[in-house]
Design an enzyme around this catalytic site. Structure first.
Site, PDB file in Angstrom:
ATOM      1  CD  GLU A  47      -2.346   1.413   2.591  1.00 28.75           C
ATOM      2  OE1 GLU A  47      -3.004   2.553   2.969  1.00 28.75           O
ATOM      3  OE2 GLU A  47      -2.757   0.190   3.315  1.00 28.75           O
ATOM      4  NE  ARG A  51      -0.574   8.140   5.605  1.00 26.05           N
ATOM      5  CZ  ARG A  51      -0.001   7.807   6.545  1.00 26.05           C
ATOM      6  NH1 ARG A  51       0.990   7.813   7.262  1.00 26.05           N
ATOM      7  NH2 ARG A  51      -1.049   6.950   6.772  1.00 26.05           N
ATOM      8  CB  THR A  75      -3.935   8.229   2.464  1.00 23.75           C
ATOM      9  OG1 THR A  75      -2.826   7.684   3.317  1.00 23.75           O
ATOM     10  CG2 THR A  75      -4.378   9.371   3.477  1.00 23.75           C
ATOM     11  CE  LYS A 135      -6.181   2.027   7.027  1.00 28.72           C
ATOM     12  NZ  LYS A 135      -5.429   3.257   6.257  1.00 28.72           N
TER      13      LYS A 135
END
Length: 232
Positions: A47, A51, A75, A135
């Protein structure tokens, strides 16, 4: 629709390995050697979080140059990001939370997705939409293993990838739960090792993480199931 892997039956993101590395990259040039080290250590699902500005290029590089990796985007916060990441080659999407618009975009992407939840109501809402894999974030702050264990009875159809505050010291406790398929963490990709290009150290850490699962290593390496559901 599916996002194919080399062979074998369809599999969930949650079933590829006991641990999904959560990767933050400042330089896309590090993406390929890092991914190769993680795959060599037994962690094929990677993953790459959005960011940093380097994330889309890192995803594309891994998708293009590391065929044994299953690279995903983390994210993911907007429908636009979902589209951008799949266009870059992401084979799964992960969000820290979800809205109807974001859920619709992730479903429309045609690749598997893990929307983030931290409350029972969020889990029930996703189950109503036909989404069973999620998640759990931030795992430790949101109640940890005790919380997930309490969900297993009334909501056994929900499966989770807990992320947030998880390391080698407590990952086995999460992996022992019946409703946990894998955990997410970053301990096998320490920033100093990435900065130094110490891919051998990362491979060793990945191998130890892969051994935390009951099978002692990578799990089914089949084609990934795309996410489903019926909510708009």
């Amino acid at each position: 629709m599916t996002s194919p892997l080399p062979s074998s039956p369809a599999a969930s993101v949650l079933d590829l390995a006991p641990v999904v590395p959560v990767v933050v990259l400042s330089d896309a040039a590090d993406a390929v050697p890092l991914a190769r080290a993680l795959v060599a250590g037994g962690l094929p699902a990677i993953e790459v979080t959005l960011r940093t500005p380097a994330a889309p290029a890192a995803i594309r590089a891994i998708a293009d140059e590391v065929p044994d990796a299953v690279v995903g985007a983390g994210t993911v916060l907007t429908p636009e990001q979902a589209g951008m990441c799949t266009a870059a080659g992401a084979r799964f999407l992960v969000s820290p939370g979800w809205t109807e618009a974001l859920l619709g975009a992730m479903r429309g992407s045609g690749v598997p997705f893990l929307p983030g939840v931290s409350t029972t109501s969020e889990v029930v809402a996703l189950l109503e939409c036909g989404v069973r894999e999620m998640k759990f974030f931030p795992a430790q702050a949101a109640g940890g293993t005790a919380y997930l264990r309490s969900l297993a009875g009334p909501l056994p159809q929900a499966r989770f990838c807990p992320t947030g505050g998880i390391g080698p010291h407590n990952a086995p406790e999460y992996l022992a739960l019946p409703n946990v398929g894998c955990v997410g963490g970053s301990w096998m990709v320490p920033a100093d090792a990435v900065a130094a290009g110490d891919w051998g150290r990362i491979e060793e850490l990945a191998r130890a993480a892969a051994g935390l699962g009951s099978g002692g290593g990578p799990r089914a390496a089949g084609g990934l199931r795309a996410g489903g559901g019926t909510c708009r």
